[in-house]
Design a protein around this motif. Structure first.
Motif, PDB file in Angstrom:
ATOM      1  N   ILE A 176       0.717  -1.231  -0.093  1.00 52.28           N
ATOM      2  CA  ILE A 176      -0.126   0.052   0.136  1.00 52.28           C
ATOM      3  C   ILE A 176       0.735   1.321   0.046  1.00 52.28           C
ATOM      4  O   ILE A 176       0.724   2.258  -0.653  1.00 52.28           O
ATOM      5  N   GLU A 177       1.971   1.206   0.692  1.00 50.82           N
ATOM      6  CA  GLU A 177       3.081   2.425   0.828  1.00 50.82           C
ATOM      7  C   GLU A 177       3.309   2.763  -0.479  1.00 50.82           C
ATOM      8  O   GLU A 177       3.261   3.762  -1.347  1.00 50.82           O
ATOM      9  N   PHE A 178       3.801   1.734  -1.659  1.00 55.43           N
ATOM     10  CA  PHE A 178       4.088   1.632  -2.995  1.00 55.43           C
ATOM     11  C   PHE A 178       2.930   2.148  -3.792  1.00 55.43           C
ATOM     12  O   PHE A 178       3.356   3.143  -4.548  1.00 55.43           O
ATOM     13  N   ILE A 179       1.574   1.552  -3.367  1.00 57.04           N
ATOM     14  CA  ILE A 179       0.580   2.004  -4.327  1.00 57.04           C
ATOM     15  C   ILE A 179       0.261   3.590  -4.088  1.00 57.04           C
ATOM     16  O   ILE A 179      -0.111   4.243  -4.913  1.00 57.04           O
ATOM     17  N   ILE A 212      -8.004  -1.435   8.339  1.00 56.42           N
ATOM     18  CA  ILE A 212      -6.549  -0.966   8.154  1.00 56.42           C
ATOM     19  C   ILE A 212      -6.328  -0.725   6.696  1.00 56.42           C
ATOM     20  O   ILE A 212      -5.501   0.401   6.556  1.00 56.42           O
ATOM     21  N   VAL A 213      -6.539  -1.372   5.903  1.00 59.07           N
ATOM     22  CA  VAL A 213      -6.121  -1.075   4.535  1.00 59.07           C
ATOM     23  C   VAL A 213      -6.726   0.102   3.980  1.00 59.07           C
ATOM     24  O   VAL A 213      -5.870   1.096   3.502  1.00 59.07           O
ATOM     25  N   LYS A 214      -7.786   0.497   4.360  1.00 58.23           N
ATOM     26  CA  LYS A 214      -8.601   1.573   3.961  1.00 58.23           C
ATOM     27  C   LYS A 214      -7.869   2.773   4.546  1.00 58.23           C
ATOM     28  O   LYS A 214      -7.688   4.052   4.121  1.00 58.23           O
ATOM     29  N   GLU A 215      -7.608   2.685   5.786  1.00 60.86           N
ATOM     30  CA  GLU A 215      -6.857   3.692   6.776  1.00 60.86           C
ATOM     31  C   GLU A 215      -5.583   4.106   6.051  1.00 60.86           C
ATOM     32  O   GLU A 215      -5.118   5.366   6.085  1.00 60.86           O
ATOM     33  N   LYS A 216      -4.765   3.160   5.656  1.00 58.43           N
ATOM     34  CA  LYS A 216      -3.555   3.408   4.923  1.00 58.43           C
ATOM     35  C   LYS A 216      -3.556   3.868   3.621  1.00 58.43           C
ATOM     36  O   LYS A 216      -2.417   4.430   3.237  1.00 58.43           O
ATOM     37  N   LEU A 217      -4.645   3.534   2.966  1.00 62.09           N
ATOM     38  CA  LEU A 217      -4.685   3.771   1.517  1.00 62.09           C
ATOM     39  C   LEU A 217      -5.078   5.287   1.483  1.00 62.09           C
ATOM     40  O   LEU A 217      -5.942   5.893   2.071  1.00 62.09           O
ATOM     41  N   ASP A 218      -4.410   6.124   0.333  1.00 64.20           N
ATOM     42  CA  ASP A 218      -4.545   7.346   0.060  1.00 64.20           C
ATOM     43  C   ASP A 218      -6.091   7.458  -0.313  1.00 64.20           C
ATOM     44  O   ASP A 218      -6.745   6.578  -1.085  1.00 64.20           O
ATOM     45  N   SER A 219      -6.867   8.392   0.359  1.00 64.45           N
ATOM     46  CA  SER A 219      -7.991   8.534   0.224  1.00 64.45           C
ATOM     47  C   SER A 219      -8.786   8.627  -1.075  1.00 64.45           C
ATOM     48  O   SER A 219     -10.186   8.443  -1.384  1.00 64.45           O
ATOM     49  N   LYS A 220      -7.977   9.227  -1.964  1.00 67.30           N
ATOM     50  CA  LYS A 220      -8.395   9.388  -3.343  1.00 67.30           C
ATOM     51  C   LYS A 220      -8.518   8.114  -4.253  1.00 67.30           C
ATOM     52  O   LYS A 220      -9.117   8.100  -5.222  1.00 67.30           O
ATOM     53  N   ILE A 221      -7.792   7.031  -3.836  1.00 65.19           N
ATOM     54  CA  ILE A 221      -7.849   5.810  -4.411  1.00 65.19           C
ATOM     55  C   ILE A 221      -9.076   4.995  -4.051  1.00 65.19           C
ATOM     56  O   ILE A 221      -9.345   4.697  -2.956  1.00 65.19           O
ATOM     57  N   LYS A 222      -9.971   4.523  -4.956  1.00 60.49           N
ATOM     58  CA  LYS A 222     -11.037   3.752  -4.938  1.00 60.49           C
ATOM     59  C   LYS A 222     -10.782   2.234  -4.651  1.00 60.49           C
ATOM     60  O   LYS A 222      -9.521   2.026  -5.238  1.00 60.49           O
ATOM     61  N   ILE A 223     -11.551   1.690  -4.014  1.00 55.59           N
ATOM     62  CA  ILE A 223     -11.438   0.116  -3.894  1.00 55.59           C
ATOM     63  C   ILE A 223     -12.329  -0.628  -4.489  1.00 55.59           C
ATOM     64  O   ILE A 223     -13.537  -0.429  -4.424  1.00 55.59           O
ATOM     65  N   THR A 224     -11.856  -1.582  -5.098  1.00 53.50           N
ATOM     66  CA  THR A 224     -12.710  -2.896  -5.850  1.00 53.50           C
ATOM     67  C   THR A 224     -12.477  -3.996  -4.829  1.00 53.50           C
ATOM     68  O   THR A 224     -11.246  -4.312  -4.794  1.00 53.50           O
ATOM     69  N   PHE A 225     -13.691  -4.718  -4.509  1.00 56.48           N
ATOM     70  CA  PHE A 225     -13.208  -5.821  -3.536  1.00 56.48           C
ATOM     71  C   PHE A 225     -13.493  -7.191  -4.693  1.00 56.48           C
ATOM     72  O   PHE A 225     -14.455  -7.158  -5.378  1.00 56.48           O
ATOM     73  N   HIS A 226     -12.482  -7.776  -4.656  1.00 52.59           N
ATOM     74  CA  HIS A 226     -12.605  -8.618  -5.970  1.00 52.59           C
ATOM     75  C   HIS A 226     -13.250 -10.048  -5.509  1.00 52.59           C
ATOM     76  O   HIS A 226     -14.000 -10.143  -4.574  1.00 52.59           O
ATOM     77  N   LYS A 227     -12.978 -10.925  -6.373  1.00 54.47           N
ATOM     78  CA  LYS A 227     -13.856 -12.191  -6.515  1.00 54.47           C
ATOM     79  C   LYS A 227     -13.871 -13.071  -5.087  1.00 54.47           C
ATOM     80  O   LYS A 227     -14.815 -13.773  -5.279  1.00 54.47           O
ATOM     81  N   ALA A 228     -13.145 -12.495  -4.189  1.00 56.58           N
ATOM     82  CA  ALA A 228     -13.544 -13.089  -2.950  1.00 56.58           C
ATOM     83  C   ALA A 228     -14.892 -13.328  -2.539  1.00 56.58           C
ATOM     84  O   ALA A 228     -15.479 -13.905  -1.523  1.00 56.58           O
ATOM     85  N   PHE A 229     -15.688 -12.047  -3.033  1.00 57.56           N
ATOM     86  CA  PHE A 229     -16.844 -11.844  -2.533  1.00 57.56           C
ATOM     87  C   PHE A 229     -17.707 -13.086  -3.046  1.00 57.56           C
ATOM     88  O   PHE A 229     -18.678 -13.343  -2.428  1.00 57.56           O
ATOM     89  N   ASP A 230     -17.381 -13.685  -3.929  1.00 54.94           N
ATOM     90  CA  ASP A 230     -18.149 -14.812  -4.376  1.00 54.94           C
ATOM     91  C   ASP A 230     -18.172 -15.827  -3.236  1.00 54.94           C
ATOM     92  O   ASP A 230     -19.279 -16.714  -3.249  1.00 54.94           O
TER      93      ASP A 230
END
Length: 130
Positions: free
Chosen positions: A5-8, A34-52
């Motif tokens: 996430i730092e690199f992202i 935790i991921v959301k907190e560390k991620l730049d707030s401008k970056i959108k999140i897609t939850f992948h096929k783990a949702f299946d």
């Protein structure tokens, strides 16, 4: 993941694709926070096929909305054609984009498009499915 996430954050993408589940196949809310907190707030999140794998997809959708996820990549389960009603329901329940993916091909794409607004293609885009 956190060092990734730092690199992202440093390369400033529009979005990332991630999905974290617990052993019981529920969404790991704490780790996603935790991921959301560390991620730049401008970056959108897609939850992948783990949702299946999530057992209660309606509740999962509500949790992901609360977490600020913008898109869910899903086929609704093992077979996209058996889950079109669910995909349609998920699309209508929230402003989270449902990105249908997995098992879409030239024979069923028109049918899938009737249930969702967005489609992710993999083998459909390949020549002779190779």
């Amino acid at each position: 993941m956190l060092s990734d996430i730092e690199f992202i954050n440093s390369v400033k993408p529009n979005a990332i694709v991630i999905g974290i589940l617990k052993e019981d196949k529920s969404i790991d809310i704490e780790r996603m926070k935790i991921v959301k907190e560390k991620l730049d707030s401008k970056i959108k999140i897609t939850f992948h096929k783990a949702f299946d794998e999530v057992l209660d997809k309606i509740e999962g959708l509500k949790i992901l909305k609360e977490l600020g996820v913008s898109t869910i990549l899903t086929s609704g389960g093992a077979n996209i054609l058996e889950n079109l009603k669910l995909l349609n329901e998920l699309s209508n329940l929230s402003d989270i984009e449902i990105l249908a993916g997995g098992g879409i091909n030239s024979n069923n794409i028109d049918l899938v498009k009737q249930s969702v607004e967005s489609i992710h293609v993999g083998t459909l885009a390949r020549v002779k499915n190779s």
